[in-house]
Design a protein around this motif. Structure first.
Motif, PDB file in Angstrom:
ATOM      1  N   GLU A   1     -28.771 -28.502  -2.097  1.00 17.27           N
ATOM      2  CA  GLU A   1     -28.525 -27.119  -2.472  1.00 17.27           C
ATOM      3  C   GLU A   1     -28.325 -26.941  -3.975  1.00 17.27           C
ATOM      4  O   GLU A   1     -28.627 -25.877  -4.527  1.00 17.27           O
ATOM      5  CB  GLU A   1     -27.304 -26.583  -1.726  1.00 17.27           C
ATOM      6  CG  GLU A   1     -27.536 -26.407  -0.232  1.00 17.27           C
ATOM      7  CD  GLU A   1     -26.341 -25.796   0.459  1.00 17.27           C
ATOM      8  OE1 GLU A   1     -25.370 -25.436  -0.236  1.00 17.27           O
ATOM      9  OE2 GLU A   1     -26.380 -25.659   1.697  1.00 17.27           O
ATOM     10  N   ASP A   2     -27.803 -27.970  -4.643  1.00 12.70           N
ATOM     11  CA  ASP A   2     -27.524 -27.839  -6.067  1.00 12.70           C
ATOM     12  C   ASP A   2     -28.723 -28.169  -6.955  1.00 12.70           C
ATOM     13  O   ASP A   2     -28.639 -28.108  -8.174  1.00 12.70           O
ATOM     14  CB  ASP A   2     -26.339 -28.720  -6.470  1.00 12.70           C
ATOM     15  CG  ASP A   2     -26.580 -30.206  -6.206  1.00 12.70           C
ATOM     16  OD1 ASP A   2     -27.614 -30.532  -5.579  1.00 12.70           O
ATOM     17  OD2 ASP A   2     -25.736 -31.024  -6.604  1.00 12.70           O
ATOM     18  N   ASN A   3     -29.863 -28.490  -6.338  1.00 19.05           N
ATOM     19  CA  ASN A   3     -31.073 -28.752  -7.129  1.00 19.05           C
ATOM     20  C   ASN A   3     -31.844 -27.436  -7.249  1.00 19.05           C
ATOM     21  O   ASN A   3     -32.758 -27.144  -6.478  1.00 19.05           O
ATOM     22  CB  ASN A   3     -31.936 -29.822  -6.469  1.00 19.05           C
ATOM     23  CG  ASN A   3     -33.015 -30.344  -7.406  1.00 19.05           C
ATOM     24  OD1 ASN A   3     -33.593 -29.587  -8.178  1.00 19.05           O
ATOM     25  ND2 ASN A   3     -33.298 -31.628  -7.335  1.00 19.05           N
ATOM     26  N   GLN A   4     -31.483 -26.649  -8.232  1.00 19.34           N
ATOM     27  CA  GLN A   4     -32.053 -25.321  -8.384  1.00 19.34           C
ATOM     28  C   GLN A   4     -33.530 -25.347  -8.758  1.00 19.34           C
ATOM     29  O   GLN A   4     -34.302 -24.477  -8.344  1.00 19.34           O
ATOM     30  CB  GLN A   4     -31.257 -24.529  -9.420  1.00 19.34           C
ATOM     31  CG  GLN A   4     -29.815 -24.264  -9.011  1.00 19.34           C
ATOM     32  CD  GLN A   4     -29.070 -23.434 -10.038  1.00 19.34           C
ATOM     33  OE1 GLN A   4     -29.571 -23.151 -11.125  1.00 19.34           O
ATOM     34  NE2 GLN A   4     -27.861 -23.025  -9.687  1.00 19.34           N
ATOM     35  N   THR A   5     -33.937 -26.334  -9.531  1.00 17.94           N
ATOM     36  CA  THR A   5     -35.330 -26.402  -9.971  1.00 17.94           C
ATOM     37  C   THR A   5     -36.277 -26.555  -8.792  1.00 17.94           C
ATOM     38  O   THR A   5     -37.227 -25.767  -8.626  1.00 17.94           O
ATOM     39  CB  THR A   5     -35.540 -27.566 -10.953  1.00 17.94           C
ATOM     40  OG1 THR A   5     -34.703 -27.360 -12.098  1.00 17.94           O
ATOM     41  CG2 THR A   5     -36.998 -27.642 -11.387  1.00 17.94           C
TER      42      THR A   5
ATOM     43  N   GLU B   1     -36.023 -23.586  -6.232  1.00 18.27           N
ATOM     44  CA  GLU B   1     -36.678 -22.354  -6.674  1.00 18.27           C
ATOM     45  C   GLU B   1     -38.187 -22.422  -6.475  1.00 18.27           C
ATOM     46  O   GLU B   1     -38.830 -21.399  -6.174  1.00 18.27           O
ATOM     47  CB  GLU B   1     -36.355 -22.091  -8.149  1.00 18.27           C
ATOM     48  CG  GLU B   1     -36.950 -20.800  -8.696  1.00 18.27           C
ATOM     49  CD  GLU B   1     -36.506 -19.563  -7.938  1.00 18.27           C
ATOM     50  OE1 GLU B   1     -37.299 -18.596  -7.898  1.00 18.27           O
ATOM     51  OE2 GLU B   1     -35.377 -19.542  -7.394  1.00 18.27           O
TER      52      GLU B   1
ATOM     53  N   HIS C   1     -38.608 -21.665  -2.789  1.00 21.74           N
ATOM     54  CA  HIS C   1     -38.245 -20.274  -2.504  1.00 21.74           C
ATOM     55  C   HIS C   1     -39.312 -19.312  -3.026  1.00 21.74           C
ATOM     56  O   HIS C   1     -39.698 -18.355  -2.320  1.00 21.74           O
ATOM     57  CB  HIS C   1     -36.892 -19.947  -3.136  1.00 21.74           C
ATOM     58  CG  HIS C   1     -36.496 -18.506  -2.977  1.00 21.74           C
ATOM     59  ND1 HIS C   1     -36.081 -17.984  -1.762  1.00 21.74           N
ATOM     60  CD2 HIS C   1     -36.473 -17.469  -3.870  1.00 21.74           C
ATOM     61  CE1 HIS C   1     -35.806 -16.695  -1.910  1.00 21.74           C
ATOM     62  NE2 HIS C   1     -36.046 -16.360  -3.166  1.00 21.74           N
TER      63      HIS C   1
END
Length: 212
Positions: A136-140, A143, A146
């Motif tokens: 969940e904390d791997n935004q790159t 995204e 998503h």
């Protein structure tokens, strides 16, 4: 779609006709990620399978996450090429484009099930699979997935709206659920013997329900 083709000029000093090291690493990683999952495949395994070493790996990619990001974007690019190819013949006819998408989805499933097609075994949607594995904390990486799924939803809603659906958002979302479910049933039923065989017909029933 998961079709890997090496591209680009050979690196200086490379053996003629043999992909450069970076391409070998990338192509190998794509195959291993798709078949075994992102977390299950480490840098050592990728380097070994590609016939190189960790030093060459890190000269080509700053980190495994950088490689994963490129893999996901490449898979996304292939998917949009497939999508555009599926609907181009019916440009200007949104209902037929929706039907063409699901006909193409079913055709691809049938090709994958053929024992003599020479293509890779289907493991579902590469980016959908990645979504399960990405922290969940791997935004790159999160995204990338998503944005990809959001674009599918946007496109299906747009086609539904252009086709004249009474509730285009609802129809678009229903079509997306049908497509996502089709990927999963291809994993759980061998040789496409499960519900995916009815996906094109189900899409037409959905469209009829929202247009009539």
């Amino acid at each position: 779609m998961n079709v890997r083709v090496s591209a680009g000029p050979a690196a200086k000093g490379a053996v003629p006709g043999r992909p450069r090291v970076r391409d070998r690493i990338f192509d190998t990683a794509c195959e291993l990620f798709y078949r075994h999952g992102i977390r299950a495949v480490g840098v050592d395994a990728i380097a070994s399978e590609a016939g190189t070493n960790k030093m060459s790996f890190y000269r080509s990619f700053p980190s495994k996450d950088d490689l994963v990001a490129e893999y996901l974007r490449d898979q996304e690019k292939e998917y949009w090429a497939w999508w555009d190819g599926a609907v181009v013949a019916d440009a200007g006819h949104p209902r037929r484009q929706i039907e063409a998408l699901f006909d193409a989805f079913l055709d691809l499933a049938r090709i994958r099930a053929s024992s003599d097609c020479g293509c890779k075994v289907s493991r579902g949607c590469p980016l959908g699979n990645a979504a399960v594995e990405i922290p969940e904390d791997n935004q790159t990486l999160g995204e990338i997935v998503h944005s990809y799924k959001s674009e599918i939803r946007k496109r299906l809603r747009k086609l539904a709206r252009e086709a004249g659906a009474r509730e285009p958002e609802a129809l678009g979302d229903a079509l997306m659920l049908l497509m996502e479910g089709g990927y999963q049933t291809r994993l759980t039923f061998p040789n496409n013997t499960g519900p995916v065989a009815a996906i094109a017909k189900a899409a037409r029933v959905l469209v009829d329900a929202h247009l009539n």
